[in-house]
Design an enzyme around this catalytic site. Structure first.
Site, mmCIF file in Angstrom:
data_model
loop_
_atom_site.group_PDB
_atom_site.id
_atom_site.type_symbol
_atom_site.label_atom_id
_atom_site.label_comp_id
_atom_site.label_asym_id
_atom_site.label_seq_id
_atom_site.Cartn_x
_atom_site.Cartn_y
_atom_site.Cartn_z
ATOM 1 C CB ALA A 136 -0.938 -0.010 1.201
ATOM 2 N N GLY A 143 -0.546 9.283 -6.686
ATOM 3 C CA GLY A 143 -0.311 8.030 -7.410
ATOM 4 C C GLY A 143 1.102 8.056 -7.945
ATOM 5 C CG ASP A 252 13.947 -0.288 -9.492
ATOM 6 O OD1 ASP A 252 13.230 0.491 -10.144
ATOM 7 O OD2 ASP A 252 15.035 0.050 -8.980
ATOM 8 N N GLY A 254 9.091 -5.180 -9.098
ATOM 9 C CA GLY A 254 7.711 -5.366 -9.548
ATOM 10 C C GLY A 254 7.544 -5.065 -11.023
ATOM 11 N NE ARG A 280 -14.359 -14.408 -41.074
ATOM 12 C CZ ARG A 280 -15.675 -14.420 -40.994
ATOM 13 N NH1 ARG A 280 -16.303 -15.422 -40.406
ATOM 14 N NH2 ARG A 280 -16.381 -13.422 -41.496
ATOM 15 C CD GLN A 352 -9.392 -3.277 -36.850
ATOM 16 O OE1 GLN A 352 -9.755 -3.002 -35.709
ATOM 17 N NE2 GLN A 352 -10.024 -2.844 -37.922
ATOM 18 C CB ILE A 353 -6.610 -10.141 -36.853
ATOM 19 C CG1 ILE A 353 -5.418 -9.311 -37.343
ATOM 20 C CG2 ILE A 353 -6.618 -11.536 -37.478
ATOM 21 C CD1 ILE A 353 -4.057 -9.855 -36.965
ATOM 22 C CD GLU A 379 3.960 -3.596 -9.638
ATOM 23 O OE1 GLU A 379 5.198 -3.585 -9.658
ATOM 24 O OE2 GLU A 379 3.284 -4.575 -9.287
HETATM 25 N N1 CAA Z 1 15.837 2.476 -6.229
HETATM 26 C C1 CAA Z 1 16.418 2.982 -5.101
HETATM 27 N N2 CAA Z 1 16.312 4.291 -4.753
HETATM 28 C C2 CAA Z 1 15.603 5.086 -5.570
HETATM 29 C C3 CAA Z 1 14.984 4.624 -6.751
HETATM 30 C C4 CAA Z 1 15.125 3.252 -7.057
HETATM 31 N N3 CAA Z 1 14.567 2.739 -8.169
HETATM 32 N N4 CAA Z 1 14.356 5.650 -7.359
HETATM 33 C C5 CAA Z 1 14.576 6.742 -6.593
HETATM 34 N N5 CAA Z 1 15.332 6.387 -5.522
HETATM 35 C C6 CAA Z 1 15.827 7.289 -4.473
HETATM 36 C C7 CAA Z 1 16.702 8.377 -5.083
HETATM 37 O O1 CAA Z 1 18.027 7.940 -5.211
HETATM 38 C C8 CAA Z 1 16.543 9.496 -4.094
HETATM 39 O O2 CAA Z 1 17.345 9.240 -2.964
HETATM 40 P P1 CAA Z 1 18.160 10.427 -2.206
HETATM 41 O O3 CAA Z 1 17.192 11.563 -2.015
HETATM 42 O O4 CAA Z 1 18.602 9.793 -0.948
HETATM 43 O O5 CAA Z 1 19.270 10.817 -3.120
HETATM 44 C C9 CAA Z 1 15.105 9.343 -3.628
HETATM 45 O O6 CAA Z 1 14.738 7.992 -3.899
HETATM 46 C C10 CAA Z 1 14.144 10.283 -4.319
HETATM 47 O O7 CAA Z 1 14.239 10.054 -5.697
HETATM 48 P P2 CAA Z 1 13.602 11.050 -6.759
HETATM 49 O O8 CAA Z 1 14.102 12.452 -6.520
HETATM 50 O O9 CAA Z 1 13.827 10.459 -8.096
HETATM 51 O O10 CAA Z 1 12.048 10.997 -6.335
HETATM 52 P P3 CAA Z 1 10.774 11.685 -6.976
HETATM 53 O O11 CAA Z 1 9.903 12.182 -5.908
HETATM 54 O O12 CAA Z 1 11.212 12.627 -8.055
HETATM 55 O O13 CAA Z 1 9.967 10.447 -7.623
HETATM 56 C C11 CAA Z 1 9.405 8.783 -9.203
HETATM 57 C C12 CAA Z 1 10.494 9.504 -8.422
HETATM 58 C C13 CAA Z 1 10.170 7.942 -10.197
HETATM 59 C C14 CAA Z 1 8.462 9.705 -9.946
HETATM 60 C C15 CAA Z 1 8.623 7.889 -8.204
HETATM 61 O O14 CAA Z 1 7.807 8.676 -7.371
HETATM 62 C C16 CAA Z 1 7.776 6.831 -8.889
HETATM 63 O O15 CAA Z 1 8.278 5.773 -9.267
HETATM 64 N N6 CAA Z 1 6.462 7.086 -9.028
HETATM 65 C C17 CAA Z 1 5.531 6.091 -9.489
HETATM 66 C C18 CAA Z 1 4.924 5.388 -8.334
HETATM 67 C C19 CAA Z 1 4.372 4.057 -8.699
HETATM 68 O O16 CAA Z 1 4.942 3.334 -9.500
HETATM 69 N N7 CAA Z 1 3.281 3.700 -8.059
HETATM 70 C C20 CAA Z 1 2.710 2.416 -8.261
HETATM 71 C C21 CAA Z 1 1.955 2.034 -7.019
HETATM 72 S S1 CAA Z 1 2.030 0.370 -6.636
HETATM 73 C C22 CAA Z 1 0.971 -0.432 -7.639
HETATM 74 O O17 CAA Z 1 0.552 -0.015 -8.661
HETATM 75 C C23 CAA Z 1 0.780 -1.772 -7.080
HETATM 76 C C24 CAA Z 1 -0.426 -2.544 -7.331
HETATM 77 O O18 CAA Z 1 -1.412 -2.414 -6.650
HETATM 78 C C25 CAA Z 1 -0.306 -3.668 -8.281
#
Ligand code: CAA
Length: 400
Positions: A136, A143, A252, A254, A280, A352-353, A379
C-alpha cells in the site's frame, strides 16, 4: 565440456533457457492451460476472487518463487519468476496479478529489508499460500507522485499510531498482511517515509468497497483505511526514513513482473490472431493470405519478441543484482514501458484481425485487450517509466 557448451562459450552470449528453466516453464504452462485458462472467462464475468485456482497456484509454489526454501518458497531465480508470470498471464492476467503482488510487492521487500523474525512470521505464510499479502503506497491524492503520501505514523513508546487512507490496493480485499508506507517525519519529505507490516485483523484497520475495474477483474482491489491503527515497532520494515527507498527498490522488481505479465497477455492475443488468420475465410481465401493481415501478424510477432527479450534481460539483471547489489532501474523501466505498450498494440490488432468476433465476449481477445490496459498504468505509468529512463540515461537527479 560438450561440443554444444564449447560452442556457446565461444559465442559468449546464450539466448537458450537452461534445462531447469525450460522444465519449470513447461510445468507452469501445463498447469496454467489446464487449470486457469478454462475458468478465466467465468471469473472475469463475475469479478469473484478465484480462491480455488489461487490455492492451486500456491500449492505449486507460485506464491513464493524466489523465496528461499527456509521460508517456505521454491528458492528459484528472477528468470524463473518472469517465465512463470508469462505463462500464468497468458492463461489469465488477473491470476498473474495476484501472484505478482504476493511474490514481488510483499515477499520481496521483507526478504530484502526485513528482520529474521519478520521473514519467518510474514513471508512464510504468504509463500506457502496460507496468507495473502499486499502493498500500500498509493493514496487518493498521490499516485505517480509517490513521495506525496499523507498517511501518518507517529511513534508512541513501543508502537506507531497509523492514520490515513490508501487506494487501489491490489489484493486489498483478501490480504492478511500489507506493507504500508507512511510519513514518520513530513518535514523530511521522501526521507521522512517509513514502511510497516500491517496485520489486517487488528483494530483500526478497515477496507472500502471493492473497485469495479475494466480488466483483471478477478484480482480484488479496494481502498484501505488506518484509523489509530497501533503498529508494534518490531513491525517497522527497515529503518525509520528508509521507506521511500524500500518502495522504489520494490517497484524496480515489480516492474519486471508487470513486463512479463504484458508479454504473457500479448502472446495469448498474438496466438489467437494467428490461429484465426489461418482459419477464417474472406473473398474465397484464408484471411492470412492477405498482405493486410500478414503485415499485422509480422509486426505483432516482432513487438512480442522484442518485449520478451527486454523482459528477460531485466530479469537477468535483477538476478545478477542479488549478488552485485547494482540497480537495474533502467532495465526494469525499459522492459515495462516497451512490453506494456506492445501489449496494448498487439491486443488491439488481435481484435482487428478477428473483426466482429474480436469484439464479442464469446472469444477471449476482448478480455486480453481490457486486461492489457492496466499494464501501462500500475506500478508506474508509461509516463513515469519514460521519466525514470530519461533520468537514468541523462544521469539527472531529477527531471521534474
Ligand atoms: N531504487 C532505489 N532508490 C531510488 C529509486 C530506485 N529505483 N528511485 C529513486 N530512488 C531514491 C533516489 O536515489 C533518491 O534518494 P536520495 O534523495 O537519498 O538521493 C530518492 O529515492 C528520491 O528520488 P527522486 O528524486 O527520483 O524521487 P521523486 O519524488 O522525483 O519520484 C518517481 C520519483 C520515479 C516519480 C517515483 O515517485 C515513482 O516511481 N512514481 C511512481 C509510483 C508508482 O509506481 N506507483 C505504483 C503504485 S504500486 C501499484 O501499482 C501496485 C499494485 O497495486 C499492483
Amino acid at each position: 565440456m560438450s561440443s554444444e557448451l564449447e560452442l556457446l562459450a565461444q559465442i559468449g552470449l546464450n539466448f537458450e533457457l537452461s534445462e531447469e528453466h525450460r522444465m519449470f516453464q513447461q510445468v507452469v504452462r501445463e498447469f496454467a492451460q489446464k487449470e486457469i485458462a478454462p475458468v478465466a472467462a467465468h471469473y472475469d464475468e463475475t469479478g469473484e476472487f478465484p480462491w480455488e485456482t489461487v490455492r492451486k497456484m500456491a500449492a505449486m509454489g507460485l506464491m513464493g518463487i524466489e523465496v528461499p526454501e527456509a521460508y517456505g518458497g521454491q528458492g528459484l531465480d528472477a528468470i524463473a519468476s518472469a517465465l512463470a508470470m508469462i505463462e500464468i498471464a497468458k492463461a489469465d492476467a488477473a491470476h498473474s496479478t495476484v501472484m505478482s503482488v504476493n511474490n514481488t510487492l510483499f515477499c520481496f521487500p521483507i526478504l530484502t529489508f526485513g528482520t529474521e523474525e519478520q521473514k519467518r512470521k510474514y513471508v512464510t505464510p504468504v509463500a506457502t499460500g496460507q496468507a495473502m499479502g499486499a502493498y500500500a503506497l498509493t493514496e487518493p491524492q498521490s499516485g505517480s507522485d509517490a513521495a506525496g503520501i499523507r498517511t501518518r505514523a507517529v511513534r508512541k513508546g513501543d508502537v506507531y499510531i497509523l492514520n490515513g487512507r490508501k487506494s487501489w490496493i491490489t489484493n486489498g480485499p483478501v490480504a492478511d498482511y500489507i506493507v504500508v508506507f507512511a510519513m514518520t517525519d513530513p518535514e523530511k519529505k521522501h526521507h521522512g517515509i517509513s514502511a510497516f507490516i500491517v496485520e489486517t485483523d487488528r483494530p483500526g484497520f478497515s477496507r472500502g468497497k471493492k473497485e469495479e475495474k475494466l480488466g483483471i477483474r478477478a484480482s480484488a482491489t479496494c481502498e484501505i483505511y488506518l484509523d489509530n491503527y497501533e503498529c508494534p515497532v518490531e513491525n517497522r520494515l527497515g529503518e525509520e526514513g528508509e521507506g521511500f527507498k524500500i518502495a522504489m527498490t520494490t517497484l524496480d522488481a515489480g516492474r519486471v513482473g508487470i513486463a512479463a505479465q504484458a508479454v504473457g497477455i500479448a502472446e495469448a492475443a498474438y496466438e489467437a490472431a494467428l490461429a484465426w488468420a489461418k482459419q477464417r475465410e474472406a473473398f474465397g481465401r484464408k484471411i492470412g493470405e492477405f498482405q493486410a493481415i500478414q503485415w499485422k501478424l509480422a509486426d505483432m510477432r516482432v513487438k512480442l519478441e522484442a518485449a520478451r527479450l527486454l523482459t528477460l534481460q531485466a530479469a537477468w539483471k535483477r538476478e545478477r543484482a542479488k549478488r552485485t547489489g547494482e540497480r537495474y532501474t533502467l532495465e526494469a523501466a525499459m522492459a515495462k514501458l516497451f512490453a506494456s505498450e506492445a501489449a496494448q498494440w498487439i491486443t488491439y490488432e488481435a481484435i482487428q484481425i478477428h473483426g466482429g468476433m474480436g469484439y464479442s465476449r464469446e472469444m477471449p481477445v476482448e478480455r486480453y485487450f481490457r486486461d492489457a490496459r492496466i499494464t501501462t498504468i500500475y506500478e508506474g505509468t508509461s509516463e513515469i517509466q519514460r521519466l525514470v529512463i530519461a533520468r537514468q540515461i541523462l544521469g539527472l537527479k531529477t527531471s521534474l
